[in-house]
Design an enzyme around this catalytic site. Structure first.
Site, PDB file in Angstrom:
ATOM      1  N   ARG A 137       3.831  -8.728   8.866  1.00 38.68           N
ATOM      2  CA  ARG A 137       4.249  -7.400   8.194  1.00 38.68           C
ATOM      3  C   ARG A 137       3.589  -6.598   9.428  1.00 38.68           C
ATOM      4  NH1 ARG A 137       5.610  -2.854   7.745  1.00 38.68           N
ATOM      5  NH2 ARG A 137       5.046  -1.538   5.725  1.00 38.68           N
ATOM      6  N   HIS A 140       1.929  -0.771  11.629  1.00 39.63           N
ATOM      7  CA  HIS A 140       2.597   0.566  10.845  1.00 39.63           C
ATOM      8  C   HIS A 140       1.463   1.272  10.269  1.00 39.63           C
ATOM      9  CE1 HIS A 140       1.619  -2.224   7.327  1.00 39.63           C
ATOM     10  NE2 HIS A 140       1.722  -1.291   6.654  1.00 39.63           N
ATOM     11  N   HIS A 142       0.895   4.547   6.953  1.00 42.53           N
ATOM     12  CA  HIS A 142       1.461   5.422   5.899  1.00 42.53           C
ATOM     13  C   HIS A 142       0.568   6.386   5.617  1.00 42.53           C
ATOM     14  CE1 HIS A 142      -0.526   1.937   3.958  1.00 42.53           C
ATOM     15  NE2 HIS A 142       0.591   1.014   4.588  1.00 42.53           N
ATOM     16  N   GLU A 146      -4.342   2.193   1.509  1.00 39.63           N
ATOM     17  CA  GLU A 146      -3.655   0.623   0.892  1.00 39.63           C
ATOM     18  C   GLU A 146      -5.072   0.278   0.553  1.00 39.63           C
ATOM     19  OE1 GLU A 146      -1.067  -1.210   3.696  1.00 39.63           O
ATOM     20  OE2 GLU A 146      -2.319  -3.179   3.597  1.00 39.63           O
ATOM     21  N   HIS A 185      -2.192  -0.460  10.916  1.00 41.67           N
ATOM     22  CA  HIS A 185      -2.633  -1.855  10.541  1.00 41.67           C
ATOM     23  C   HIS A 185      -1.686  -2.796  10.840  1.00 41.67           C
ATOM     24  CE1 HIS A 185      -1.645   0.204   6.797  1.00 41.67           C
ATOM     25  NE2 HIS A 185      -1.304  -0.931   6.374  1.00 41.67           N
ATOM     26  N   GLU A 208       7.180   0.864   0.252  1.00 42.07           N
ATOM     27  CA  GLU A 208       7.178   0.373   1.433  1.00 42.07           C
ATOM     28  C   GLU A 208       8.139   0.665   2.434  1.00 42.07           C
ATOM     29  OE1 GLU A 208       4.080  -1.299   2.519  1.00 42.07           O
ATOM     30  OE2 GLU A 208       5.187  -3.034   2.930  1.00 42.07           O
ATOM     31  N   HIS A 327     -11.539   5.827 -19.481  1.00 45.55           N
ATOM     32  CA  HIS A 327     -11.966   6.211 -18.324  1.00 45.55           C
ATOM     33  C   HIS A 327     -11.796   7.602 -18.132  1.00 45.55           C
ATOM     34  CE1 HIS A 327     -11.862   1.861 -17.042  1.00 45.55           C
ATOM     35  NE2 HIS A 327     -10.639   2.088 -17.980  1.00 45.55           N
TER      36      HIS A 327
HETATM   37 MN    MN Z   1       0.503  -1.106   4.820  1.00 46.04          MN
HETATM   38 MN    MN Z   2      -9.722   0.192 -18.730  1.00 49.08          MN
END
Ligand code: MN
Ligand code: MN
Length: 433
Positions: A137, A140, A142, A146, A185, A208, A327
């Protein structure tokens, strides 16, 4: 016990969604119509207890003589025959990588579940990726951060930190990594069989298809500028302009040398980063453990670089329940790694819906909405709870009622003091304790 904890008889849910002809034939042959009908009948029977007079009419009302897609119907038993407690119109909170388009290139493939196909998933998008041994991969970055978990195999990840210091590491099953926004990365599959992993991004709109690729940026820079930028001859960069118009993205390369060689050969003069962009989940003791499972919480308290992503890795044994909870600080994005589950999400205003989840599926629970996740299969249920926040946070129904004046609780629910006393005083996360 089995009957009480689930409205669906377990064998009619396939252990895994398989594309092999054999298992598909077996699945269609043994499970669809007859077993589902039995499950529906069993559910209807329980729902109608005390209302025997209406049972026959209800069964008649639930018949389904029209066209059906049997695999989807069987995998969605709690939608076809919802628990009678479900109510109202609820936005879909189920999706699956197994139904996502695969972008296949020489060297591997990727598929994604983003807000485009999964509208409820506003805070997080997910990508499932496979790289062959040597498959890359490409270099790159972004805008989204990630977070990743390795599912199988091994891979080499590289990055540089904000001061330009290098990071190179080999990762295996259950290793995590986190690359902040703008951190460049790469990922490369290692021998013998590359890797498969899931990437989790802190933005539901992430795609992506929209990342900054080194072969894409250079390809779209005038050759004389690129040559001037690097202080090299223009003809020495001719190969840059022979690459694909939209960059390489994933491509097959040679399997890299041993890690020590790559570490030794790193360019530049400022050396390696002191920052841990990776985290070994398999070396971590459970944050909480009970008879029916264990939970590992990974957030900035033990993985400091992961400032926008908190995770809980949950294992629930057959018969166990990730307890009723919510949450306070973020939406929850789920990825199911193994087993079969059902989850009911209570959306306020009397609205509740129950959905089924299998390995490869994605779930989503908006912030503060009450939910549980029940293991309805015969194997351990393993799944991820992911949050766009720096700190995992939840409250459980048990700890709420057991830490509130008892008389007040009893008058709400009409339960006895003995029953209230039996409710767990702490938050086990996975029950029964
Ligand atoms: Mn990435
Ligand atoms: Mn939960």
């Amino acid at each position: 016990m089995k009957k009480a904890r689930s409205g669906v008889s377990h064998p009619d849910i396939p252990a895994e969604k398989s594309n092999s002809k054999l298992s598909r034939r077996k699945f269609l042959g043994t499970s669809s119509a007859a077993l589902l009908t039995a499950a529906v009948a069993a559910r209807a029977e329980r729902a109608q207890s005390g209302q025997q007079g209406t049972q026959g009419r209800r069964e008649k009302s639930m018949t389904d003589p029209g066209p059906e897609n049997p695999p989807i119907k069987s995998a969605s038993a709690n939608s076809f025959a919802p628990p009678p407690t479900d109510h109202g119109e609820v936005q879909t909170f189920w999706n699956s990588f197994s139904a996502a388009h695969r972008r296949i290139q020489d060297g591997g493939w990727s598929r994604q579940v983003t807000i485009e196909d999964f509208p409820i998933s506003k805070e997080i998008a997910g990508v499932n990726m496979r790289l062959t041994a040597g498959g890359v991969r490409e270099l790159h970055w972004h805008v989204a951060a990630e977070w990743a978990i390795m599912l199988t195999g091994s891979a080499r990840i590289t990055a540089i930190d904000n001061d330009g210091r290098s990071f190179v590491k080999d990762v295996v099953k259950d290793d995590l990594w986190y690359f902040p926004s703008g951190t460049p990365h790469s990922i490369q599959g290692l021998a013998p069989d590359g890797a498969e992993f899931v990437l989790v991004f802190d933005d539901g709109h992430f795609s992506e298809g929209n990342t900054t690729l080194i072969t894409d940026w250079t390809r779209h820079t005038p050759p004389e500028v690129l040559a001037k930028n690097w202080g090299v001859a223009e003809h020495a960069l001719a190969s840059v302009y022979q690459g694909p118009e939209a960059g390489k993205y994933i491509f097959q390369a040679e399997v890299p040398p041993p890690l020590a060689d790559d570490v030794r050969d790193i360019g530049g003069s400022i050396g390696p980063t002191p920052i841990a962009f990776d985290f070994s989940l398999s070396k971590m003791a459970p944050t909480r453990k009970s008879r029916f499972g264990e939970v590992r919480v990974v957030d900035t308290r033990n993985f400091p670089i992961a400032k926008t992503m908190a995770a809980a890795h949950v294992i629930v044994k057959p018969g166990g329940l990730r307890e009723m909870h919510w949450h306070q600080n973020a939406d929850e994005w789920q990825y199911f790694i193994q087993g079969n589950a059902r989850m009911t999400v209570f959306f306020t205003g009397s609205k509740a819906r129950t959905a089924d989840f299998a390995a490869g599926d994605v779930g989503y629970v908006p912030r503060t909405m009450g939910h549980y996740v029940e293991n309805v299969g015969d194997t351990d249920l393993i799944f991820l709870e992911m949050f766009k926040t720096d700190r995992f946070m939840d409250l459980s129904l048990s700890e709420w009622v057991s830490n509130t004046p008892p008389e007040l609780v009893m008058q709400h629910l009409g339960i006895s003091k003995e029953t209230l006393r039996a409710i767990p005083k702490t938050k086990p996360l996975v029950t029964p304790v």
